[in-house]
Scaffold this motif. Sequence first.
Motif, short mmCIF file in Angstrom:
data_model
loop_
_atom_site.label_atom_id
_atom_site.label_comp_id
_atom_site.label_asym_id
_atom_site.label_seq_id
_atom_site.Cartn_x
_atom_site.Cartn_y
_atom_site.Cartn_z
N VAL A 144 1.26 -117.83 -98.34
CA VAL A 144 1.54 -117.69 -96.91
C VAL A 144 2.13 -116.31 -96.60
O VAL A 144 1.85 -115.74 -95.54
CB VAL A 144 2.47 -118.82 -96.41
N CYS A 145 2.91 -115.77 -97.52
CA CYS A 145 3.47 -114.43 -97.29
C CYS A 145 2.36 -113.37 -97.27
O CYS A 145 2.35 -112.48 -96.41
CB CYS A 145 4.50 -114.10 -98.36
N LEU A 146 1.42 -113.47 -98.21
CA LEU A 146 0.32 -112.51 -98.24
C LEU A 146 -0.59 -112.67 -97.03
O LEU A 146 -1.10 -111.67 -96.49
CB LEU A 146 -0.49 -112.70 -99.53
N GLN A 147 -0.77 -113.89 -96.58
CA GLN A 147 -1.60 -114.11 -95.39
C GLN A 147 -0.94 -113.54 -94.14
O GLN A 147 -1.63 -113.12 -93.20
CB GLN A 147 -1.89 -115.60 -95.21
N CYS A 148 0.38 -113.51 -94.11
CA CYS A 148 1.07 -112.86 -92.98
C CYS A 148 0.73 -111.37 -92.94
O CYS A 148 0.46 -110.81 -91.87
CB CYS A 148 2.58 -113.06 -93.11
N VAL A 149 0.73 -110.75 -94.11
CA VAL A 149 0.38 -109.33 -94.18
C VAL A 149 -1.06 -109.11 -93.73
O VAL A 149 -1.35 -108.19 -92.94
CB VAL A 149 0.58 -108.80 -95.62
N LEU A 150 -1.97 -109.96 -94.20
CA LEU A 150 -3.38 -109.81 -93.83
C LEU A 150 -3.60 -110.06 -92.34
O LEU A 150 -4.45 -109.41 -91.71
CB LEU A 150 -4.23 -110.79 -94.64
N THR A 151 -2.84 -110.98 -91.77
CA THR A 151 -2.98 -111.26 -90.34
C THR A 151 -2.63 -110.04 -89.51
O THR A 151 -3.31 -109.72 -88.52
CB THR A 151 -2.09 -112.45 -89.93
N TYR A 152 -1.59 -109.33 -89.90
CA TYR A 152 -1.24 -108.10 -89.19
C TYR A 152 -2.29 -107.01 -89.40
O TYR A 152 -2.58 -106.22 -88.50
CB TYR A 152 0.13 -107.59 -89.65
N ARG A 153 -2.88 -106.96 -90.59
CA ARG A 153 -3.86 -105.91 -90.87
C ARG A 153 -5.14 -106.07 -90.07
O ARG A 153 -5.76 -105.08 -89.67
CB ARG A 153 -4.18 -105.89 -92.37
N VAL A 154 -5.56 -107.31 -89.86
CA VAL A 154 -6.83 -107.53 -89.15
C VAL A 154 -6.62 -107.81 -87.67
O VAL A 154 -7.59 -108.02 -86.94
CB VAL A 154 -7.61 -108.70 -89.80
N VAL A 178 4.69 -115.57 -89.55
CA VAL A 178 5.89 -115.03 -90.19
C VAL A 178 7.05 -116.02 -90.05
O VAL A 178 7.82 -116.24 -91.01
CB VAL A 178 6.25 -113.66 -89.59
N ALA A 179 7.18 -116.63 -88.88
CA ALA A 179 8.24 -117.62 -88.68
C ALA A 179 8.05 -118.81 -89.62
O ALA A 179 9.02 -119.31 -90.21
CB ALA A 179 8.25 -118.08 -87.22
N LEU A 180 6.80 -119.26 -89.77
CA LEU A 180 6.53 -120.37 -90.69
C LEU A 180 6.83 -119.97 -92.14
O LEU A 180 7.40 -120.75 -92.91
CB LEU A 180 5.07 -120.81 -90.57
N ALA A 181 6.46 -118.75 -92.50
CA ALA A 181 6.71 -118.28 -93.87
C ALA A 181 8.21 -118.17 -94.15
O ALA A 181 8.67 -118.54 -95.24
CB ALA A 181 6.03 -116.93 -94.09
N LEU A 182 8.96 -117.68 -93.19
CA LEU A 182 10.42 -117.59 -93.37
C LEU A 182 11.04 -118.98 -93.49
O LEU A 182 11.93 -119.21 -94.32
CB LEU A 182 11.04 -116.83 -92.20
N GLY A 183 10.56 -119.92 -92.67
CA GLY A 183 11.06 -121.28 -92.78
C GLY A 183 10.74 -121.91 -94.12
O GLY A 183 11.58 -122.60 -94.71
#
Length: 290
Positions: free
Chosen positions: A155-165, A179-184
């Motif tokens: 989920v952390c890596l997918q947060c990065v990819l979501t911002y990139r695309v 990001v909120a879900l990943a932090l939780g």
Amino acid sequence: MTAWIVLPVSLSAFSITGIWIVYAMAVMNHHVCPVENWSYNVTCTEELPRPGFPKTCCTIQDIPLISKCGSFPPESCLFSLIGNVGAFMVVMVCLLRYAQVIEHSHRCWVNTSALVSGCTNAVGLVMVGNFQVDHAKSLHYVGAGVAFPAGLLFVCLQCVLTYRVAVTALDYWMAHFRVALALGAMVSLVLSGIFFIHESFILQHAAAICEWVFTVDILVFYGTFTYEFGTVTSETLMTGLQRSHHGSGVIIGSRARGSTLSGATKGLKSPGGSSTSTHLNCTPESIAML
């Protein structure tokens, strides 16, 4: 809109509903205590089970950890089914997401790492679902130790990819939500690990609640891929694989050309590299001039 949009929603709905049904069955069968119960005893006298009612006397063995809820039949059968089907759907989501990112011309190590971590998460889920904690504790804990960190990394890596695309404002809002879900998920997993190693009944129960929060959080995160999968077609996965294969072919081809040029260069060089051999390999015209 394509049929693939149903996959992430189905994964979340099936898994979340399934594990709560497993929990309800375990409570009704007196295999665990209700999650709202915070009172535990060291030992309990034998009590007559009352069908349809939870246990009234609970020990540390009755703490409603997710794994504990799926330890005994009949709920263990449903727990294994959820683990196997859920793992398959996780792999499908990871593959489609990987291909979709490649289709958007974003080939990077983050995307590959996300695919690997997602598939690792699926392997851990299979182990957790099929090796119950009360019957194969070592294998079960290995599976949990693989599934939970791998899921968090995914989920952390997918947060990065979501911002990139991301392109539109809605894309960025989805990235913020993830990001909120990943932090939780990160906070709940860390707290669960901290509470779980203590022998206090209260902290053990808190660890169980954090484990439930983490699991539901991760499953909700998987469900958010419905937002992107509306544009996925049946050719998306093939396109991603073909581009990946084409990239490998380009690398191999460049290496082959490099080796050919290197071989040609070596062929142009004289067998000896010293100055003495250079003087010995003189042409007849040079000898005649001498």
